[in-house]
Design a protein around this motif. Structure first.
Motif, PDB file in Angstrom:
ATOM      1  N   ARG A  38       0.799  -1.199   0.334  1.00  0.00           N
ATOM      2  CA  ARG A  38      -0.009   0.425  -0.635  1.00  0.00           C
ATOM      3  C   ARG A  38       0.156   1.544  -0.397  1.00  0.00           C
ATOM      4  O   ARG A  38       0.189   2.652  -0.773  1.00  0.00           O
ATOM      5  CB  ARG A  38      -1.151   0.138   1.638  1.00  0.00           C
ATOM      6  CG  ARG A  38      -0.952   1.293   1.971  1.00  0.00           C
ATOM      7  CD  ARG A  38      -2.301   1.816   0.959  1.00  0.00           C
ATOM      8  NE  ARG A  38      -2.750   3.180   1.396  1.00  0.00           N
ATOM      9  CZ  ARG A  38      -1.996   4.503   1.249  1.00  0.00           C
ATOM     10  NH1 ARG A  38      -1.211   4.542   0.504  1.00  0.00           N
ATOM     11  NH2 ARG A  38      -2.970   5.778   1.997  1.00  0.00           N
ATOM     12  N   LYS A  39       1.716   1.528   0.459  1.00  0.00           N
ATOM     13  CA  LYS A  39       2.616   2.871   0.853  1.00  0.00           C
ATOM     14  C   LYS A  39       3.595   3.092  -0.463  1.00  0.00           C
ATOM     15  O   LYS A  39       4.432   3.491  -0.249  1.00  0.00           O
ATOM     16  CB  LYS A  39       3.240   2.342   2.062  1.00  0.00           C
ATOM     17  CG  LYS A  39       2.453   2.222   3.230  1.00  0.00           C
ATOM     18  CD  LYS A  39       3.281   2.191   4.354  1.00  0.00           C
ATOM     19  CE  LYS A  39       2.749   1.683   5.084  1.00  0.00           C
ATOM     20  NZ  LYS A  39       2.840   1.093   7.058  1.00  0.00           N
ATOM     21  N   ARG A  50       4.431   8.495  -3.098  1.00  0.00           N
ATOM     22  CA  ARG A  50       3.876   9.885  -2.309  1.00  0.00           C
ATOM     23  C   ARG A  50       2.778  10.218  -2.690  1.00  0.00           C
ATOM     24  O   ARG A  50       1.342  10.401  -2.247  1.00  0.00           O
ATOM     25  CB  ARG A  50       5.012  11.368  -2.118  1.00  0.00           C
ATOM     26  CG  ARG A  50       4.653  12.492  -1.172  1.00  0.00           C
ATOM     27  CD  ARG A  50       5.174  13.336  -1.393  1.00  0.00           C
ATOM     28  NE  ARG A  50       6.308  13.439  -0.412  1.00  0.00           N
ATOM     29  CZ  ARG A  50       7.445  13.975   0.268  1.00  0.00           C
ATOM     30  NH1 ARG A  50       7.461  15.096  -0.617  1.00  0.00           N
ATOM     31  NH2 ARG A  50       8.160  13.710   1.068  1.00  0.00           N
ATOM     32  N   ASP A  91      -0.562   8.083  -2.067  1.00  0.00           N
ATOM     33  CA  ASP A  91      -0.882   8.428  -1.176  1.00  0.00           C
ATOM     34  C   ASP A  91      -1.446   9.777  -0.465  1.00  0.00           C
ATOM     35  O   ASP A  91      -2.670  10.124   0.148  1.00  0.00           O
ATOM     36  CB  ASP A  91       0.345   9.115   0.111  1.00  0.00           C
ATOM     37  CG  ASP A  91       0.988   7.621   0.561  1.00  0.00           C
ATOM     38  OD1 ASP A  91       0.611   6.400   1.046  1.00  0.00           O
ATOM     39  OD2 ASP A  91       2.064   7.948   1.688  1.00  0.00           O
ATOM     40  N   GLU A  92      -1.424  10.793  -1.864  1.00  0.00           N
ATOM     41  CA  GLU A  92      -1.775  12.252  -1.248  1.00  0.00           C
ATOM     42  C   GLU A  92      -2.974  12.080  -1.714  1.00  0.00           C
ATOM     43  O   GLU A  92      -4.157  12.358  -1.064  1.00  0.00           O
ATOM     44  CB  GLU A  92      -0.905  13.570  -1.842  1.00  0.00           C
ATOM     45  CG  GLU A  92       0.648  14.155  -0.966  1.00  0.00           C
ATOM     46  CD  GLU A  92       0.945  14.517  -1.285  1.00  0.00           C
ATOM     47  OE1 GLU A  92       1.046  15.298  -2.919  1.00  0.00           O
ATOM     48  OE2 GLU A  92       2.408  14.972  -0.437  1.00  0.00           O
ATOM     49  N   ASP A 108      -5.233  10.655   0.643  1.00  0.00           N
ATOM     50  CA  ASP A 108      -5.336  11.465   1.699  1.00  0.00           C
ATOM     51  C   ASP A 108      -6.775  12.462   0.903  1.00  0.00           C
ATOM     52  O   ASP A 108      -7.287  12.420   2.177  1.00  0.00           O
ATOM     53  CB  ASP A 108      -4.348  11.905   2.258  1.00  0.00           C
ATOM     54  CG  ASP A 108      -4.209  11.852   4.040  1.00  0.00           C
ATOM     55  OD1 ASP A 108      -3.883  10.130   3.763  1.00  0.00           O
ATOM     56  OD2 ASP A 108      -4.034  12.906   3.846  1.00  0.00           O
ATOM     57  N   PHE A 109      -6.489  13.192  -0.126  1.00  0.00           N
ATOM     58  CA  PHE A 109      -7.253  14.204  -0.278  1.00  0.00           C
ATOM     59  C   PHE A 109      -8.778  13.929  -0.367  1.00  0.00           C
ATOM     60  O   PHE A 109      -9.809  14.781   0.287  1.00  0.00           O
ATOM     61  CB  PHE A 109      -7.066  15.090  -1.270  1.00  0.00           C
ATOM     62  CG  PHE A 109      -7.549  16.437  -1.676  1.00  0.00           C
ATOM     63  CD1 PHE A 109      -6.792  16.893  -0.971  1.00  0.00           C
ATOM     64  CD2 PHE A 109      -8.563  16.217  -2.930  1.00  0.00           C
ATOM     65  CE1 PHE A 109      -7.396  18.404  -0.857  1.00  0.00           C
ATOM     66  CE2 PHE A 109      -9.383  17.212  -2.359  1.00  0.00           C
ATOM     67  CZ  PHE A 109      -8.834  18.850  -1.716  1.00  0.00           C
ATOM     68  N   LEU A 110      -8.954  12.458  -0.916  1.00  0.00           N
ATOM     69  CA  LEU A 110     -10.256  11.622  -0.901  1.00  0.00           C
ATOM     70  C   LEU A 110     -10.978  11.546   0.595  1.00  0.00           C
ATOM     71  O   LEU A 110     -11.615  10.741   0.752  1.00  0.00           O
ATOM     72  CB  LEU A 110      -9.901  10.598  -2.011  1.00  0.00           C
ATOM     73  CG  LEU A 110      -9.722  11.145  -3.031  1.00  0.00           C
ATOM     74  CD1 LEU A 110      -9.776   9.007  -3.761  1.00  0.00           C
ATOM     75  CD2 LEU A 110     -10.666  11.551  -3.945  1.00  0.00           C
ATOM     76  N   ALA A 111      -9.808  11.529   1.479  1.00  0.00           N
ATOM     77  CA  ALA A 111     -10.033  11.903   2.767  1.00  0.00           C
ATOM     78  C   ALA A 111     -10.589   9.592   2.410  1.00  0.00           C
ATOM     79  O   ALA A 111     -11.664   9.393   3.596  1.00  0.00           O
ATOM     80  CB  ALA A 111     -11.365  12.115   3.254  1.00  0.00           C
ATOM     81  N   ALA A 112     -10.367   9.116   1.331  1.00  0.00           N
ATOM     82  CA  ALA A 112     -10.252   7.430   1.689  1.00  0.00           C
ATOM     83  C   ALA A 112      -9.282   6.176   2.822  1.00  0.00           C
ATOM     84  O   ALA A 112      -8.026   6.670   2.473  1.00  0.00           O
ATOM     85  CB  ALA A 112      -9.938   6.891   0.624  1.00  0.00           C
ATOM     86  N   GLU A 113      -9.346   5.453   3.187  1.00  0.00           N
ATOM     87  CA  GLU A 113      -8.862   4.500   4.064  1.00  0.00           C
ATOM     88  C   GLU A 113      -8.609   3.528   3.264  1.00  0.00           C
ATOM     89  O   GLU A 113      -9.506   2.346   2.474  1.00  0.00           O
ATOM     90  CB  GLU A 113      -9.019   4.111   4.970  1.00  0.00           C
ATOM     91  CG  GLU A 113      -9.590   5.115   6.307  1.00  0.00           C
ATOM     92  CD  GLU A 113     -10.604   4.513   7.558  1.00  0.00           C
ATOM     93  OE1 GLU A 113     -10.111   5.497   8.562  1.00  0.00           O
ATOM     94  OE2 GLU A 113     -11.260   3.311   7.650  1.00  0.00           O
ATOM     95  N   ARG A 159      10.658   3.855  -0.244  1.00  0.00           N
ATOM     96  CA  ARG A 159       9.365   3.255   0.954  1.00  0.00           C
ATOM     97  C   ARG A 159      10.022   1.712   0.783  1.00  0.00           C
ATOM     98  O   ARG A 159       9.906   1.655   2.545  1.00  0.00           O
ATOM     99  CB  ARG A 159       8.279   3.349   0.176  1.00  0.00           C
ATOM    100  CG  ARG A 159       7.409   4.886  -0.545  1.00  0.00           C
ATOM    101  CD  ARG A 159       7.428   5.263   1.503  1.00  0.00           C
ATOM    102  NE  ARG A 159       6.791   7.128   1.306  1.00  0.00           N
ATOM    103  CZ  ARG A 159       5.351   7.101   1.209  1.00  0.00           C
ATOM    104  NH1 ARG A 159       4.781   6.240   1.591  1.00  0.00           N
ATOM    105  NH2 ARG A 159       5.025   8.497   0.726  1.00  0.00           N
ATOM    106  N   LEU A 175      12.372   1.556   3.754  1.00  0.00           N
ATOM    107  CA  LEU A 175      12.553   2.432   5.061  1.00  0.00           C
ATOM    108  C   LEU A 175      11.224   1.586   5.993  1.00  0.00           C
ATOM    109  O   LEU A 175      11.277   0.707   6.734  1.00  0.00           O
ATOM    110  CB  LEU A 175      11.420   3.708   4.453  1.00  0.00           C
ATOM    111  CG  LEU A 175      12.038   4.582   4.537  1.00  0.00           C
ATOM    112  CD1 LEU A 175      10.392   5.780   4.273  1.00  0.00           C
ATOM    113  CD2 LEU A 175      12.437   5.274   5.407  1.00  0.00           C
ATOM    114  N   GLU A 176      10.373   0.699   5.318  1.00  0.00           N
ATOM    115  CA  GLU A 176       9.029  -0.797   5.313  1.00  0.00           C
ATOM    116  C   GLU A 176      10.098  -1.725   5.836  1.00  0.00           C
ATOM    117  O   GLU A 176       9.282  -1.905   7.199  1.00  0.00           O
ATOM    118  CB  GLU A 176       8.063  -0.942   4.290  1.00  0.00           C
ATOM    119  CG  GLU A 176       7.423  -0.338   3.978  1.00  0.00           C
ATOM    120  CD  GLU A 176       6.610   1.106   5.224  1.00  0.00           C
ATOM    121  OE1 GLU A 176       6.247   0.127   6.013  1.00  0.00           O
ATOM    122  OE2 GLU A 176       5.866   2.041   5.388  1.00  0.00           O
TER     123      GLU A 176
END
Lengths: 499, 593
Positions: free
Chosen positions: A99-100, A109, A112-113, A116-121, A162, A165-166
């Motif tokens: 997912r990331k 990025r 994600d953005e 995030d802007f859609l406020a979707a989980e 990413r 990082l994970e």
């Protein structure tokens, strides 16, 4: 059925419409004197919710227009079962990095953005036997979010920075392995039951995680992301016809797997009964797990076992709870159950509690006494009645929301639960007799094969309590289990079996 | 008196005006029906008919913040007592129980007097350790404890254990529980729709006819709960002390579970007084969500809860005001946990008009699209996981804003702290852009629907918010966020998130087996002292300040009792070593320039 449920209460209204305040006399002194209509509840039928995409993917759709939200979950069969040797941890890492890591034309990025802007989980996770991709979004934004989800399934990017990082995060998680008593208990009891070689006990190490590449994660996904190996659960604010079209557009082209995911192999290990102790001298409370391998959901005795566990160890009126917590105040939580898993995982009978170090022996004695009693004596009518009522009347909880219902169906199909399981559940529970409970207890609770695991200050646990006789040796020979290194899982050099 | 309210996320309209896609957001329609009884008890009803269950709960508007010194933990202990039944439930014969309970109180009173003697001895230095340590009981205390045990056994023979719970479970209820917070105590259960009247019977009876039986035995359960939640958890005991440091005057200073010595000494008489003050109907709110007819629920509320007499005294208000924090405060703890940094500031109560601005501030920082992840993880690579930012759990008397980050291998606490604070500085000085602000608002709007999805959770929220003073927080906590402007964020960040008002907690991983050989000769107190002192010295990066700290330690060495002297000496020596290194590093820096 809700209509019927609603009109059963006699309301005292005077003709003028003014509420007549009832005298205290009308209220019985005991709750048994209240009269209720029976709860007539038929669980939602699997068939009503089910349809298929053109490539055969089963979809379970439960519509509910109350809130402007849609949840779409893809369930995948596979998970940790499919981890190759030497790449332990690839399931968890894929869950985290998938997912990331961006998807389709979007880098991590941007992906994600946009979400995030859609406020979707949107989340991806993998467990022992399954993987889950879950999307929750306002219905007005569903189409945009679905497009992102499709990209994620078909064109994941596992972007390199990413991914690195994970990997670091996964290694950080390993470091916490010995911090929490529950985590140690879980890890060690599974080893004692099923042995180091069993697939579920092949755990990640720093080396195995470092060996994993993004290509390994893609390969891991390819083993299980196929039309014949996933189900979809859809819930919330949608129109079914429209949705059939949309989902066919989204997932109808997903191909079948090259080779199907096989049922997991059985453990070959035979547990060695006895007492096992892990020393965490700082803990002033002992974490105790007692149990042995047992049967799975679908076994002929399943419903009898569900009734039995209610009486022996589940909830606030079970025998275990009544004696360990209520009567003697030895623990805040004490329970026992049969795990009854689905899909080819072995089940277990487990008793678990946390007690101050000095009373762990005492609480264990109580659990054993109650075990003996329930294997030898019929349970009382009162207990049987209460256990059955609890199982039957809490059945609606399993379908408490559209999302829960859709997911329950999707999971059932994926892991092999018969479609009629829920519709005949209440009837089967009702039919369980005290004799069957006794038979099930005698057959499935095996005191002579119990493994007793204690995590805590072992000196204090063994020291016991001045008010109570008995020693921990009464439960079997003692083996000290060393705490393994959290990063390598290597045992410390001096492994000792105590007297 | 009752009003019918229509709860509409009118906020959705605002959101529409500000966002590009012109698809209308559907309104969330949550009709809350309110009803107040003559005795002051308030009810909230929400109908939902998908499944034949009802989620029922009630909030007592009391939490640990209402407790006084010496009685901390009473609100939570009382929560346990509410499951102990009535004069007809949980008992075989209450008439026989009553005299035993009176005798128990008398023995307890004697025991309390004995413990006061132990306390006096401890003040004189003639008693060491915990006064309630069972291994240190005086002969008289042992004797009284034996009497207590005998009486408890006598009463036990008359008690029907957990009958109250059993009745609910035998009737198909589930998720029966209760919880206590700083501000509110909430009792919750899920029942089959045909058993609505049972809820009214059970809940009104335990209020009308409460018997505080087994009051003294229940503290054993609470003690185990503390062992599990606080003492056996890798960090909870430190978190508890951080809270105590963070809240100075506000009664959130003490833990909900209570200070152990207080919990040991609370009497049944105090319990009764607490009950009559805070559990009167005028201090309660009942909530039902699910498959029922509100008209019938109203009738039942009148019939069952209408029997409770209004409280004779008004619950006392909390008059204590937090005092201004004058200087930053720090705590450095070594525990079984990955190294972490937390930074916290006090903010505003949940119902405060600025609460939305803090939520926006936290929203800008947190998550993978948030500023902390971008800066600390992606750009600087000094933190792992997802650094957190939170505007805190909603509370009545005050709130907080907290940041946290876990250290990446090879990076230090000071570095992480500085990076977190840099993001706060940015909040204080640079106005947030339109797009970024909108992202946070979109999230809040979607979350305002998500929180309504589960009926049981909705019931809990209504009860909790009612306990904080207004259930409409469910609505206003969203609308406040949607109304926040870039200027609001600048303003609150500048006013509240100041350097001198910060509270910092550093966690480092407790060293494993090979113990510092120099500490081997010290006792536990000495070791503890050295570790703490070293952690504090480690935190100082400036040579001049470090020199001052070492000097302070040295002069402290002159004053401590003889047995502590070796510990202080070690700390001083280590401090000097660190000082030398620091000075060497500084001078080589200067040489380079």
């Amino acid at each position: 059925m809700t209509r019927r449920a609603r009109i059963l209460i006699v309301v005292t209204l005077s003709l003028s419409g003014v509420v007549s305040v009832s005298g205290a006399g009308e209220i019985p002194d005991r709750p048994e004197k209240l009269v209720f209509k029976p709860l007539e509840y038929t669980p939602p039928a699997v068939g009503d919710a089910r349809f298929q995409l053109t490539n055969g993917i089963p979809v379970f759709a439960v519509e509910d227009r109350q809130l402007p939200l849609i949840t779409l979950t893809m369930l995948i069969r596979g998970g940790r079962l499919l981890e190759p040797t030497g790449k332990e941890g690839v399931a968890a890492l894929t869950g985290a990095a998938w997912r990331k890591g961006g998807a389709g034309d979007l880098d991590a990025r941007a992906f994600d953005e946009k979400l995030d802007f859609l406020a979707a989980e949107l989340s991806t996770t993998f467990e022992d036997l399954t993987g889950t991709v879950r999307l929750n979004v306002l219905s007005k934004d569903f189409d945009q979010a679905l497009a992102l989800l499709v990209d994620l399934v078909q064109r994941p990017r596992f972007q390199e920075d990413r991914f690195a990082l994970e990997k670091t995060d996964q290694i950080q998680l390993l470091k916490k392995r010995n911090d929490d008593s529950f985590e140690i208990q879980r890890r060690e009891i599974n080893r004692l039951w099923w042995g180091d070689e069993y697939w579920r006990n092949r755990l990640p190490t720093q080396a195995s995680i470092e060996a994993i590449t993004a290509a390994d994660c893609r390969a891991f996904l390819a083993l299980q992301l196929g039309a014949d190996n996933v189900t979809l659960a859809l819930a919330g604010d949608f129109n079914r016809q429209e949705m059939e079209q949309k989902l066919n557009g989204a997932f109808g082209s997903l191909a079948r797997l090259a080779s199907p995911v096989l049922r997991p192999p059985r453990p070959e290990h035979a547990p060695v009964p006895g007492v096992y102790m892990v020393d965490k001298p700082d803990f002033n409370q002992g974490g105790v797990v007692i149990g042995h391998p047992s049967v799975e959901e679908g076994h002929p005795d399943e419903l009898a076992l569900r009734v039995l566990q209610e009486i022996y160890g589940m909830g606030g009126t079970s025998r275990l709870y009544l004696r360990i917590r209520a009567a003697e105040g030895l623990a805040y939580s004490a329970y026992s159950r049969f795990t009854l898993p689905l899909g080819g995982m072995p089940g277990a009978f487990v008793i678990s509690f946390q007690s101050k170090s000095s009373t762990c022996i005492r609480a264990t004695q109580i659990a054993r006494e109650e075990l003996k009693r329930i294997r030898e004596e019929l349970v009382s009518d009162e207990e049987l009645k209460r256990a059955k009522a609890s199982l039957i009347e809490t059945l609606p909880d399993s379908f408490e929301s559209p999302e829960v219902t859709a997911k329950l169906f999707a999971q059932g199909e994926l892991l092999g639960r018969p479609a009629e399981y829920w519709s005949s559940y209440a009837e089967k529970v009702r039919a369980v007799t005290a004799e069957e409970v006794l038979k099930a207890a005698a057959a499935h609770m095996k005191p002579e094969t119990l493994v007793f695991l204690y995590v805590g200050n072992t000196a204090d646990i063994r020291g016991g309590h001045p008010d109570h006789a008995g020693a921990i040796e009464d439960f079997g020979p003692i083996t000290m289990v060393p705490l393994r290194d959290p990063l390598t899982l290597a045992e410390p050099a001096a492994t000792s079996a105590a007297h | 008196m009752r009003t019918r309210l229509r709860f509409v996320a009118a906020a959705g309209l605002l959101w529409l005006l500000a966002s590009a896609p012109a698809v209308p957001a559907q309104e969330a329609k949550l009709a809350v029906e309110e009803h107040t009884l003559k005795n002051g008890m308030h009810f909230l009803f929400v109908e939902r008919h998908q499944t034949p269950t009802v989620s029922g709960g009630w909030a007592a508007h009391v939490g640990s913040a209402n407790e006084t010194y010496g009685q901390t933990g009473i609100a939570h202990l009382f929560e346990h007592m509410m499951f102990k039944g009535t004069t007809t439930v949980n008992t075989k014969d209450f008439a026989k129980e009553r005299p035993i309970m009176e005798k128990l109180d008398a023995v307890r009173a004697e025991l309390a007097a004995e413990y006061e003697k132990v306390r006096a001895a401890k003040r004189l230095g003639e008693f060491e350790g915990e006064i309630y340590d069972p291994e240190k009981e005086t002969p008289r205390i042992k004797e009284l404890r034996a009497q207590l045990k005998k009486l408890q056994d006598e009463q036990s023979a008359l008690v029907v254990k957990e009958e109250w719970d059993g009745i609910y479970e035998g009737q198909g209820s589930s998720s029966k529980n209760a919880f206590t917070t700083n501000d509110v105590t909430v009792y919750i259960v899920k029942i089959p729709a045909n058993k609505l009247e049972l809820w009214f019977w059970m809940e009104s009876e335990r209020l009308r006819d409460a018997v505080l039986r087994e009051f003294y035995a229940e503290r054993d359960v609470v003690r185990e709960e503390r062992r599990m939640r606080v003492e056996s958890d890798p960090t909870a005991a430190y978190d508890e002390q951080f809270e105590a440091m963070f809240w100075t005057a506000t009664p959130y200073h003490h833990p909900v579970i209570g200070w152990p010595a207080d919990v040991e000494s609370i009497s049944r008489e105090q319990g009764e007084a607490f009950f009559s003050t805070y559990y009167a109907p005028n201090n309660l709110t009942g909530v039902l969500v699910g498959d029922f007819d509100p008209k019938i629920a109203r009738e039942l509320a009148e019939k069952y809860f209408g029997r409770l007499p209004r409280g004779q005294k008004v619950p006392p208000v909390i008059v204590t005001e937090e005092i201004e924090q004058l200087a930053e405060r720090r705590m450095a703890a070594a525990a079984d946990t990955n190294p972490k940094v937390f930074v916290r500031w006090r903010t505003v109560p949940a119902i405060h008009k600025d609460s939305g601005a803090f939520k926006v501030a936290a929203g800008l920082l947190q998550g993978r699209a948030g500023r902390l992840y971008k800066s600390l993880v992606e750009e600087q690579g000094i933190a792992t996981g997802e650094p957190g930012a939170s505007a805190g759990w909603p509370q009545r008397l005050g709130g907080y804003m907290e940041l946290d980050a876990e250290l990446a291998e090879g990076h230090g606490h000071a570095e992480i702290e500085a990076a977190l604070l840099a993001e706060i500085e940015r909040l204080r000085t640079v106005a947030v852009g339109e797009q970024e602000l909108q992202r946070v608002k979109n999230q809040t709007l979607a979350d305002s629907y998500r929180r309504l999805e589960d009926s049981f959770y909705l019931m809990i929220q209504l009860a909790y918010f009612a306990g904080l003073g207004d259930w409409r927080l469910l609505e206003t906590s969203t609308s406040r966020v949607l109304a926040v402007t870039a200027e609001d964020v600048l303003r609150v960040a500048a006013a509240y998130l100041t350097p001198e008002r910060k509270n910092v907690l550093w966690y480092s991983r407790k060293a494993g087996a090979p113990e510092d050989p120099e500490l081997a000769g010290l006792d536990a107190r000495g070791k503890g002292f050295v570790k703490q002192a070293l952690a504090q010295l480690e935190a100082i990066a400036d040579a001049t300040q470090l020199a001052k700290a070492v000097e302070e330690l040295r002069s402290m060495g002159q004053q401590v009792p003889a047995e502590m002297k070796p510990a202080v000496d070690i700390a001083v020596r280590r401090g000097e070593e660190r000082l030398k290194k620091l000075q060497a590093a500084t001078s080589s820096e200067e040489a380079k320039q």
